[in-house]
Design a protein around this motif. Structure first.
Motif, PDB file in Angstrom:
ATOM      1  N   HIS A 123       0.827  -1.202   0.000  1.00 32.12           N
ATOM      2  CA  HIS A 123       0.000   0.000   0.000  1.00 32.12           C
ATOM      3  C   HIS A 123       0.866   1.259   0.000  1.00 32.12           C
ATOM      4  CE1 HIS A 123      -2.102   3.313   2.113  1.00 32.12           C
ATOM      5  NE2 HIS A 123      -3.141   2.918   1.404  1.00 32.12           N
ATOM      6  N   ASP A 124       1.906   1.266   0.856  1.00 35.81           N
ATOM      7  CA  ASP A 124       2.731   2.462   0.973  1.00 35.81           C
ATOM      8  C   ASP A 124       3.590   2.699  -0.264  1.00 35.81           C
ATOM      9  OD1 ASP A 124       1.697   3.118   3.346  1.00 35.81           O
ATOM     10  OD2 ASP A 124       3.454   2.661   4.558  1.00 35.81           O
ATOM     11  N   ARG A 126       2.532   1.674  -3.378  1.00 36.43           N
ATOM     12  CA  ARG A 126       1.614   1.946  -4.479  1.00 36.43           C
ATOM     13  C   ARG A 126       1.212   3.426  -4.521  1.00 36.43           C
ATOM     14  NH1 ARG A 126      -2.246  -1.053  -2.928  1.00 36.43           N
ATOM     15  NH2 ARG A 126      -1.428  -2.972  -3.820  1.00 36.43           N
ATOM     16  N   THR A 127       0.983   4.025  -3.353  1.00 37.12           N
ATOM     17  CA  THR A 127       0.524   5.416  -3.311  1.00 37.12           C
ATOM     18  C   THR A 127       1.552   6.380  -3.897  1.00 37.12           C
ATOM     19  OG1 THR A 127      -0.855   4.918  -1.393  1.00 37.12           O
ATOM     20  CG2 THR A 127      -0.332   7.239  -1.802  1.00 37.12           C
ATOM     21  N   SER A 297       1.174  10.902   5.781  1.00 32.47           N
ATOM     22  CA  SER A 297       1.743   9.595   5.412  1.00 32.47           C
ATOM     23  C   SER A 297       3.159   9.457   5.940  1.00 32.47           C
ATOM     24  CB  SER A 297       1.730   9.412   3.885  1.00 32.47           C
ATOM     25  OG  SER A 297       0.417   9.386   3.420  1.00 32.47           O
TER      26      SER A 297
END
Length: 357
Positions: A123-124, A126-127, A297
């Protein structure tokens, strides 16, 4: 021949009775008990079966009183040795079984953590990758052309690249820790110097967040450790505290002695952590409740997991607790036994006792 047959049948019948009672005990009250209990019962069945056969033969006058006494002595001695050996072997098997069960449980937990880590990191990654691709395509296609927007895109691309590089570094460090590939070069390490360097490194982050970082000017213990790894421990704790401290808050770094260990504490004014989350703050990819998670983030949630791994590698311990208006992370490490240990605590370097934002 008839006497031999009768003796055999008598011994067989008595032994079967004892064996049946033993099997009923194993399937009934002793079911689910330890390996040791089962082995002892099996040995008792064997010994008592032999004893029952001997006594049955004696009652039918196939064995004389003298021979009976001799046989009872032999069976008693053999039973003592057999039961002792069975008890010892049973305990060893029980310990081995418990170790195997614990190893399987640890492997299941490790596999669950690996799956969780892969999910979080995916997830981290991909963003920022999606953002980088979008900005790169916009620049390539000429969608943005004014110098101000182009400069802003370049700045954001650089920031996201740095963030991804930091995440990859964290992953590499965590993989070394989990794989047991971390090799430490131990020496006498003054904590004052490490704290001083960490504060200087975190000054831009503290200034941007309008957070003050306060540290004692002296009295820092000299511990046994590896300078690069301990620097990362302090840096991760300090940046974590700054990140979660609201504007105009304060992060305090203190230290002291606790028996044969030195300790270092980083205290923030984040408002505290939910009591249910305290035992999990050092887990891989744990970020806490949404209210505590920063909106910018802050990373993959690996910083505190790395802290615990590095501290464990130094035979120390790290803990987290709530205090007034915030939380406190405490690292305890073995004191240095070398000649450079001035009274178990050195003056260190004041190292910018306060950084104001």
């Amino acid at each position: 021949m008839r006497d031999v047959l009768l003796t055999f049948l008598m011994a067989l019948g008595c032994s079967l009775v004892v064996a049946g009672a033993g099997l009923l005990a194993l399937r009934g009250p002793l079911r689910g008990r330890s390996v040791t209990a089962h082995i002892v019962v099996l040995l008792l069945v064997t010994v008592l079966g032999v004893l029952a056969g001997i006594l049955g033969a004696a009652m039918e006058m196939f064995i004389s009183d003298h021979d009976l006494h001799v046989l009872l002595l032999v069976v008693g001695a053999s039973a003592t040795v057999s039961l002792g050996a069975g008890l010892w072997a049973g305990r060893r098997l029980a310990r081995a079984s418990m170790w195997a069960a614990e190893a399987r449980e640890q492997e299941r937990q490790a596999e669950a953590r690996r799956r969780e880590l892969v999910a979080w990191v995916s997830h981290d990654l991909r963003t920022p990758l999606a953002g980088l691709r979008a900005m790169a395509e916009a620049l390539d296609d000429g969608v943005v052309s004014d110098p101000e927007t182009v400069a802003e895109y370049h700045r954001r691309i650089s920031a996201e690249t740095d963030r991804m590089a930091g995440l990859v570094d964290d992953l590499f460090e965590l993989s070394r820790i989990n794989a047991g590939a971390l090799r430490l070069t131990l020496a006498a390490v003054p904590l004052g110097e490490i704290v001083s360097d960490a504060i200087a490194s975190a000054e831009p982050l503290a200034a941007a967040a309008h957070v003050r970082v306060v540290a004692a000017p002296s009295g820092w213990p000299v511990v046994e450790g590896s300078m690069p790894e301990l620097s990362r421990v302090v840096d991760n704790l300090l940046r974590n505290a700054i990140r979660y401290t609201p504007p105009d808050g304060t992060v305090t770094v203190t230290s002291g002695l606790d028996g044969d260990r030195g300790w270092l504490a980083v205290t923030d004014t984040c408002g505290g952590i939910a009591e249910g989350d305290l035992p999990r703050v050092f887990d891989v990819a744990f970020r806490g409740a949404p209210a505590r998670t920063p909106t910018d983030s802050a990373g993959g949630g690996l910083g505190l997991a790395i802290v615990r791994g590095l501290v464990d590698a130094h035979h120390g311990d790290v803990s987290a607790e709530n205090v007034d208006e915030g939380c406190r992370f405490v690292v305890r490490l073995p004191l240095s036994a070398g000649p450079g240990r001035p009274g178990r605590a050195g003056t260190g370097r004041p190292g910018a006792p306060a950084v104001a934002g």
